[in-house]
Design an enzyme around this catalytic site. Structure first.
Site, PDB file in Angstrom:
ATOM      1  N   TRP A 102       0.825  -1.213   0.000  1.00  0.00           N
ATOM      2  CA  TRP A 102       0.000   0.000   0.000  1.00  0.00           C
ATOM      3  C   TRP A 102       0.850   1.249   0.000  1.00  0.00           C
ATOM      4  O   TRP A 102       0.545   2.235  -0.682  1.00  0.00           O
ATOM      5  CB  TRP A 102      -1.013  -0.011   1.135  1.00  0.00           C
ATOM      6  CG  TRP A 102      -2.119  -0.979   0.856  1.00  0.00           C
ATOM      7  CD1 TRP A 102      -2.461  -2.074   1.600  1.00  0.00           C
ATOM      8  CD2 TRP A 102      -3.002  -0.974  -0.274  1.00  0.00           C
ATOM      9  NE1 TRP A 102      -3.496  -2.742   0.990  1.00  0.00           N
ATOM     10  CE2 TRP A 102      -3.843  -2.097  -0.158  1.00  0.00           C
ATOM     11  CE3 TRP A 102      -3.145  -0.153  -1.397  1.00  0.00           C
ATOM     12  CZ2 TRP A 102      -4.830  -2.410  -1.102  1.00  0.00           C
ATOM     13  CZ3 TRP A 102      -4.131  -0.453  -2.334  1.00  0.00           C
ATOM     14  CH2 TRP A 102      -4.950  -1.570  -2.182  1.00  0.00           C
ATOM     15  N   ASP A 172      -1.928   6.768   6.148  1.00  0.00           N
ATOM     16  CA  ASP A 172      -2.984   5.890   5.634  1.00  0.00           C
ATOM     17  C   ASP A 172      -3.339   4.915   6.761  1.00  0.00           C
ATOM     18  O   ASP A 172      -2.599   3.972   7.032  1.00  0.00           O
ATOM     19  CB  ASP A 172      -2.472   5.143   4.401  1.00  0.00           C
ATOM     20  CG  ASP A 172      -3.509   4.181   3.827  1.00  0.00           C
ATOM     21  OD1 ASP A 172      -4.576   3.997   4.439  1.00  0.00           O
ATOM     22  OD2 ASP A 172      -3.237   3.599   2.748  1.00  0.00           O
ATOM     23  N   LYS A 196     -12.746  -1.430   5.785  1.00  0.00           N
ATOM     24  CA  LYS A 196     -11.976  -2.336   6.628  1.00  0.00           C
ATOM     25  C   LYS A 196     -12.529  -2.298   8.053  1.00  0.00           C
ATOM     26  O   LYS A 196     -13.023  -3.279   8.558  1.00  0.00           O
ATOM     27  CB  LYS A 196     -10.493  -1.951   6.638  1.00  0.00           C
ATOM     28  CG  LYS A 196      -9.892  -1.650   5.270  1.00  0.00           C
ATOM     29  CD  LYS A 196      -9.707  -2.866   4.420  1.00  0.00           C
ATOM     30  CE  LYS A 196      -9.335  -2.627   2.974  1.00  0.00           C
ATOM     31  NZ  LYS A 196      -8.267  -1.724   2.658  1.00  0.00           N
TER      32      LYS A 196
HETATM   33  C1  LIG Z   1      -7.611  -1.302   1.302  1.00  0.00           C
HETATM   34  C2  LIG Z   1      -6.494  -0.334   1.433  1.00  0.00           C
HETATM   35  C3  LIG Z   1      -6.265   0.656   0.471  1.00  0.00           C
HETATM   36  C4  LIG Z   1      -7.101   0.783  -0.786  1.00  0.00           C
HETATM   37  O1  LIG Z   1      -8.396   1.115  -0.524  1.00  0.00           O
HETATM   38  P1  LIG Z   1      -9.461   1.400  -1.719  1.00  0.00           P
HETATM   39  O2  LIG Z   1     -10.678   1.779  -0.979  1.00  0.00           O
HETATM   40  O3  LIG Z   1      -9.594   0.129  -2.497  1.00  0.00           O
HETATM   41  O4  LIG Z   1      -8.908   2.499  -2.537  1.00  0.00           O
HETATM   42  C5  LIG Z   1      -5.219   1.524   0.686  1.00  0.00           C
HETATM   43  N1  LIG Z   1      -4.448   1.459   1.778  1.00  0.00           N
HETATM   44  C6  LIG Z   1      -4.642   0.524   2.729  1.00  0.00           C
HETATM   45  C7  LIG Z   1      -3.753   0.480   3.919  1.00  0.00           C
HETATM   46  C8  LIG Z   1      -5.676  -0.401   2.584  1.00  0.00           C
HETATM   47  O5  LIG Z   1      -5.880  -1.331   3.526  1.00  0.00           O
END
Ligand SMILES: *Cc1c(COP(=O)(O)O)cnc(C)c1O
Length: 360
Positions: A102, A172, A196
């Site tokens: 990521w 993030d 998530k």
């Molecule tokens: C799932 C995830 C993403 C991507 O998320 P989207 O909603 O598909 O854009 C980015 N960073 C992390 C840490 C994630 O778990």
């Protein structure tokens, strides 16, 4: 209905109580005669829902008054572009920490807008351990430092906050937001996709210090301008209303559970149950360094990978779903977000013990 436990990394398990309440309110929200899905986002009913969701999130996370809370769309992926577009503010370079897949996606996108300085990479440790900050090459002129505090695929979590002085810290938190208390005031910007640990896919939450917004790169689309969303209370365009409603119910569920300190205790208990078992046997292995073991996403392997398919088949037969590791890494991964009850992790460990007895 058979009892299942869903270990998916996202979209992921939601609290049963929340789904129950949503189902009761599906056709008629609080006597309005309408489903939340049918309401105008500018009507007083939905505005109440959105305001309460924001107030509850502020209370849960202790978000200071000089931070804006934005309910956006486009997932964390859209943030990979929005962050440099809004936070470069005349600077030409930004710092990024490479902790895994990521982080790399964020780096790749940022490279389209600025020079990316990779302050450190976990590559020499096969992405099993985060390099200590003393080894990072920080650029004091960076517009911001971006990092990924939980690598959902790799299972690498950082339990400390980088110290970068005046450089705004951007994080993030997609896969661990609300799993433990964080000091929001240490950050310039926190973002997370909802699917998530918050609610349904389609909603992305951004928490940003208000002095950082307002200056965008030339050509930035209106929809990618934080200031526009902040000035319009996330209603510049039609927001993902139903996802905001469900997220709001999740916030209330968390408050009723005792907030983030209480859920953190439970998350420690759940993750330790699984890690302790993984460490007690040679049949399974957890690849991640002790200090970076994620409480949310726990990758593990079977010593004999020829048993992987059988493991997944039998797990599924026991109602333990979505344990297959990410296609890029193989092996297994158990995602145990806030909404995964302790009983789900207990059922997983009991199954793993049985499988070991039968095949060990
Ligand atoms: C799932 C995830 C993403 C991507 O998320 P989207 O909603 O598909 O854009 C980015 N960073 C992390 C840490 C994630 O778990």
């Amino acid at each position: 209905m058979t009892q299942i436990y869903n270990f998916s990394a996202g979209p992921a398990v939601l609290p049963k109580e929340v789904l129950q309440q949503a189902s009761e309110e599906m056709l008629d929200w609080h006597g309005s005669g309408m489903s939340v899905m049918e309401m105008s986002h500018r009507g007083k009913e939905f505005i109440t829902i959105a305001q309460e969701a924001e107030a509850d999130l502020r209370e849960l996370m202790g978000i200071p008054a000089n931070y804006k809370v934005l309910f956006l769309q486009g997932g964390a992926h859209a943030q990979f572009s929005m962050i440099p577009m809004n936070l470069l503010r005349g600077k030409k370079t930004a710092d990024y920490l490479d902790t895994g897949i990521w982080a790399q996606k964020a780096i790749e996108e940022a490279s389209r807008y600025c020079e990316v300085n990779i302050v450190a990479s976990a590559a020499p440790q096969q992405y099993r351990q985060v390099p200590q900050q003393s080894q990072w090459k920080l650029n004091p002129d960076a517009a911001f430092l971006h990092y990924t505090s939980n690598e959902t695929i790799g299972g690498l979590e950082m339990f400390w906050t980088p110290q970068v002085g005046e450089v705004p810290l951007v994080v993030d938190m997609s896969s661990h937001i609300l799993s433990r208390p964080v000091d929001v005031s240490q950050y310039g910007l926190i973002y997370a996709g909802a699917q998530k640990n918050i609610g349904p896919a389609g909603l992305t939450i951004v928490i940003v210090r208000e002095d950082l917004i307002g200056e965008t790169l030339p050509g930035t689309p209106t929809m990618f301008n934080y200031k526009v969303h902040a000035d319009n209370e996330s209603m510049y365009n039609t927001p993902p209303t139903y996802s905001i409603y469900i997220a709001g119910l999740v916030f209330k569920w968390l408050k009723a559970k005792g907030g983030l300190a209480a859920i953190e205790k439970l998350n420690i208990e759940k993750s330790e149950l699984l890690y302790d078992y993984l460490d007690s046997t040679d049949f399974y292995n957890s690849p991640i360094a002790l200090e970076n073991r994620s409480r949310m996403n726990i990758p593990f392997t079977l010593k004999d990978s020829t048993l992987d398919a059988e493991f997944l088949k039998q797990a599924q037969a026991r109602g333990l779903l979505q344990l297959k590791g990410h296609r890029l890494l193989g092996g297994m991964r158990a995602s145990i977000y806030n909404a995964m009850p302790l009983a789900g992790v207990q059922a997983l460990v009991a199954f793993m013990q049985d499988f070991e007895r039968a095949h060990g």
